[in-house]
Design a protein around this motif. Sequence first.
Motif, PDB file in Angstrom:
ATOM      1  N   HIS A   1      88.932   1.060 -34.407  1.00 51.39           N
ATOM      2  CA  HIS A   1      88.335  -0.494 -34.358  1.00 51.39           C
ATOM      3  C   HIS A   1      88.186  -0.686 -32.917  1.00 51.39           C
ATOM      4  O   HIS A   1      87.259  -1.213 -32.327  1.00 51.39           O
ATOM      5  CB  HIS A   1      88.774  -1.251 -35.257  1.00 51.39           C
ATOM      6  CG  HIS A   1      88.473  -1.110 -36.774  1.00 51.39           C
ATOM      7  ND1 HIS A   1      88.980  -1.989 -37.688  1.00 51.39           N
ATOM      8  CD2 HIS A   1      87.715  -0.113 -37.343  1.00 51.39           C
ATOM      9  CE1 HIS A   1      88.624  -1.679 -38.863  1.00 51.39           C
ATOM     10  NE2 HIS A   1      88.002  -0.538 -38.794  1.00 51.39           N
TER      11      HIS A   1
ATOM     12  N   GLN B   1      82.843  -7.116 -35.736  1.00 49.75           N
ATOM     13  CA  GLN B   1      84.347  -7.141 -35.909  1.00 49.75           C
ATOM     14  C   GLN B   1      84.219  -7.622 -37.410  1.00 49.75           C
ATOM     15  O   GLN B   1      85.268  -7.252 -38.089  1.00 49.75           O
ATOM     16  CB  GLN B   1      85.037  -8.073 -35.059  1.00 49.75           C
ATOM     17  CG  GLN B   1      86.258  -8.233 -35.156  1.00 49.75           C
ATOM     18  CD  GLN B   1      87.319  -8.865 -34.204  1.00 49.75           C
ATOM     19  OE1 GLN B   1      86.823  -9.878 -33.733  1.00 49.75           O
ATOM     20  NE2 GLN B   1      88.591  -8.683 -34.044  1.00 49.75           N
ATOM     21  N   LYS B   2      83.623  -8.600 -37.674  1.00 54.19           N
ATOM     22  CA  LYS B   2      83.442  -8.840 -39.142  1.00 54.19           C
ATOM     23  C   LYS B   2      83.291  -8.162 -40.089  1.00 54.19           C
ATOM     24  O   LYS B   2      83.934  -7.811 -41.205  1.00 54.19           O
ATOM     25  CB  LYS B   2      82.720 -10.242 -39.294  1.00 54.19           C
ATOM     26  CG  LYS B   2      82.854 -11.503 -38.665  1.00 54.19           C
ATOM     27  CD  LYS B   2      81.808 -12.658 -38.910  1.00 54.19           C
ATOM     28  CE  LYS B   2      82.299 -13.681 -38.166  1.00 54.19           C
ATOM     29  NZ  LYS B   2      80.971 -14.992 -38.317  1.00 54.19           N
TER      30      LYS B   2
ATOM     31  N   LYS C   1      86.357  -5.455 -40.238  1.00 51.86           N
ATOM     32  CA  LYS C   1      87.616  -5.970 -40.972  1.00 51.86           C
ATOM     33  C   LYS C   1      87.009  -6.645 -42.374  1.00 51.86           C
ATOM     34  O   LYS C   1      88.184  -7.354 -42.641  1.00 51.86           O
ATOM     35  CB  LYS C   1      88.209  -7.205 -39.961  1.00 51.86           C
ATOM     36  CG  LYS C   1      88.553  -6.725 -38.711  1.00 51.86           C
ATOM     37  CD  LYS C   1      89.635  -5.648 -38.720  1.00 51.86           C
ATOM     38  CE  LYS C   1      90.090  -5.212 -37.101  1.00 51.86           C
ATOM     39  NZ  LYS C   1      90.858  -4.282 -37.108  1.00 51.86           N
TER      40      LYS C   1
ATOM     41  N   GLY D   1      87.431  -5.527 -45.351  1.00 57.38           N
ATOM     42  CA  GLY D   1      88.140  -5.092 -46.413  1.00 57.38           C
ATOM     43  C   GLY D   1      87.422  -4.473 -47.537  1.00 57.38           C
ATOM     44  O   GLY D   1      86.179  -4.485 -47.431  1.00 57.38           O
TER      45      GLY D   1
ATOM     46  N   PRO E   1      93.052  -4.377 -46.849  1.00 58.13           N
ATOM     47  CA  PRO E   1      92.435  -4.553 -45.732  1.00 58.13           C
ATOM     48  C   PRO E   1      92.004  -3.308 -45.108  1.00 58.13           C
ATOM     49  O   PRO E   1      92.365  -2.148 -45.267  1.00 58.13           O
ATOM     50  CB  PRO E   1      93.678  -5.278 -44.872  1.00 58.13           C
ATOM     51  CG  PRO E   1      94.752  -4.378 -45.680  1.00 58.13           C
ATOM     52  CD  PRO E   1      94.343  -4.308 -47.059  1.00 58.13           C
ATOM     53  N   THR E   2      91.056  -3.241 -43.955  1.00 62.02           N
ATOM     54  CA  THR E   2      90.566  -2.132 -43.211  1.00 62.02           C
ATOM     55  C   THR E   2      91.023  -2.306 -41.767  1.00 62.02           C
ATOM     56  O   THR E   2      90.282  -3.309 -41.212  1.00 62.02           O
ATOM     57  CB  THR E   2      89.031  -1.984 -43.135  1.00 62.02           C
ATOM     58  OG1 THR E   2      88.473  -3.169 -43.065  1.00 62.02           O
ATOM     59  CG2 THR E   2      88.629  -1.573 -44.650  1.00 62.02           C
ATOM     60  N   GLU E   3      91.913  -1.469 -41.297  1.00 58.66           N
ATOM     61  CA  GLU E   3      92.606  -1.443 -40.003  1.00 58.66           C
ATOM     62  C   GLU E   3      91.852  -0.457 -39.135  1.00 58.66           C
ATOM     63  O   GLU E   3      92.089  -0.522 -38.049  1.00 58.66           O
ATOM     64  CB  GLU E   3      93.973  -1.462 -40.041  1.00 58.66           C
ATOM     65  CG  GLU E   3      94.653  -2.332 -40.806  1.00 58.66           C
ATOM     66  CD  GLU E   3      94.397  -3.888 -40.439  1.00 58.66           C
ATOM     67  OE1 GLU E   3      94.033  -3.915 -39.224  1.00 58.66           O
ATOM     68  OE2 GLU E   3      94.474  -4.936 -41.017  1.00 58.66           O
ATOM     69  N   GLU E   4      90.949   0.544 -39.836  1.00 61.00           N
ATOM     70  CA  GLU E   4      90.381   1.718 -38.950  1.00 61.00           C
ATOM     71  C   GLU E   4      89.104   1.991 -39.899  1.00 61.00           C
ATOM     72  O   GLU E   4      89.249   1.713 -40.956  1.00 61.00           O
ATOM     73  CB  GLU E   4      91.388   2.857 -38.740  1.00 61.00           C
ATOM     74  CG  GLU E   4      91.875   3.131 -39.944  1.00 61.00           C
ATOM     75  CD  GLU E   4      93.085   4.502 -39.743  1.00 61.00           C
ATOM     76  OE1 GLU E   4      93.416   4.406 -38.651  1.00 61.00           O
ATOM     77  OE2 GLU E   4      93.680   4.828 -40.851  1.00 61.00           O
TER      78      GLU E   4
END
Length: 562
Positions: free
Chosen positions: A197, A212-213, A216, A218, A227-230
């Motif tokens: 990201h 970014q929204k 992130k 999810g 959640p989505t961190e990558e």
Amino acid sequence: MTAEHPAGAAFHEIVKGWHDIDWHAAHSNVRRLQARIVKATQEGKWGKVKALQHLLTRSFSGKARAVKRVTENQGKDSPGVDKDMWDTPQKKAKAIRELQQRGYRPLPLRRVYIPKNNGKMRPLSIPTMKDRAMQALYLLALDPVAGTTADPNSYGFRSERSTADAMVQCYNIFGNRYSARSVLEGDIRSCFDKISHEWVLAHIPMEKGILQKWLKAGYIDKQVLYPTEEGTPQGGICSPVIANMTLDGLEVLLKKHFKHQKVNMVRYADDFIISGATQQLLEEEIKPVVVDFLQERGLELSQEKTVITHIQDGFDFLGQNVRKYGEKFLIKPAPKNVKAFLQKSRTTIKAHKSARAGDLIEKLNPMIRGWAVYHRHQVSKRIFTQADSAIFQALWKWAKRRHPGKSKQWIKEKYFQTKGDRNWVFTGEVLRPDGSFQTCWLFSAEHMPIKRHTKIKAEANPYDSQGETYFEERLGVKMANTLLGRRKLLYLWKQQGGICPICQEKITKITGWNTHHLIWKSKGGKDGVDNCVLLHPNCHRQVHSQKLTVVKPRPARGVRKA
């Protein structure tokens, strides 16, 4: 209806409903802004690029085009977590008005799983309709930049490029006597799921807050929020372009560091091959460069699937087998691809044990034609014949199972006929909407003509106004291939110059088409070409909604009547 201001200002205040939109004006406004984005990108004026992208993503034309795309593509009937569907003109018009950046917050994606060829399941994340439309809107502004900055031999998820272009480039790399003898077959481990990201936010030229929204947002799997961190989710409209831009630059890097060593790269999305003069060069020098390039982006090669092969042993790429037999270079359908196609055909036949022959033919024909069209540019004639034979054997078993007490001669006369120079053609009848029955025949892959593909120019950009004539010529060839064997549709398309008479935009395989009867069949109209015209599906609905009169275009010069 008046068109937008040349700068792209909105004309939404004069549009009352979905079918009131002047689609020709909307398309023209978006194309003009996209051409300006391309020019600014070529000149390195990134401030101007940003300003033009801002203008496009706030324009009514852009929003209308985005809503139109997500309500007409294959995923239009797959809702997100909110279960909302935009399936009426009223909902579509309302969606345009509500497509605002201020206060926008994407909802989590709905996670589903689809089977892969190896039997495993691939995760697919489905955004809501509004999030899809917002991604489609920003893609209109991002794709012209991606098309301008892309690697020369990147072909996946790029407008007007295809696997056929990639395979011609393979021929260019390996086809002559002094070509490279070794190849690195690259496989990136979970490419979409592992992209950094931080790298994406730092390098993808679009509004960072919106991007970014999305990254992130999810996803929800079995009613649990994760959640989505990558990664960038498979299923998002922007995801393929973001993944492409993440991998762009590797080909140029290799060319810079390894001159005169027969190093060439061909990439289709996250599948790629790299040629080299020797296996040692690929293993000890090129592979480390690739590893470092990917690592910076949060990615890594799959050690199990990334292999270095000699061209005499051959390799599979995009469903084709690429191999040199002595000094003879051939590209043929890969055995795994042929096996998967025949398995799918046999499964379809077994699943329709009690269906009418005509209905079974209507299921099989698109599969056979599509598979044959995909492979028609390679050395495929013998494999086409073998595939036809295997399908015939499966159909013969299907027919004998249906009539166990009948003789072979009776079964042949009922289901297999002679058509032209073809014997034993599987035949049936299909019920048409007017209640009549129409005879249909099974498509033969063997009778698909083999035709060499002309590769797209590396520098060609469909968003650049300078290349408009070039892409119009290629579109004619592409549609002739798409409509192969359908003389009436091809005649109508050529007669109209490939243009929809309602919105004045091109009719392509992607846009789709409907056949409109100038005099409705319910009022005595015929099916002949003189009473038919091709329209975009949305334009067809607009014609009936507003009771518009369609003017039959004059036949273009050189077009023979079907």
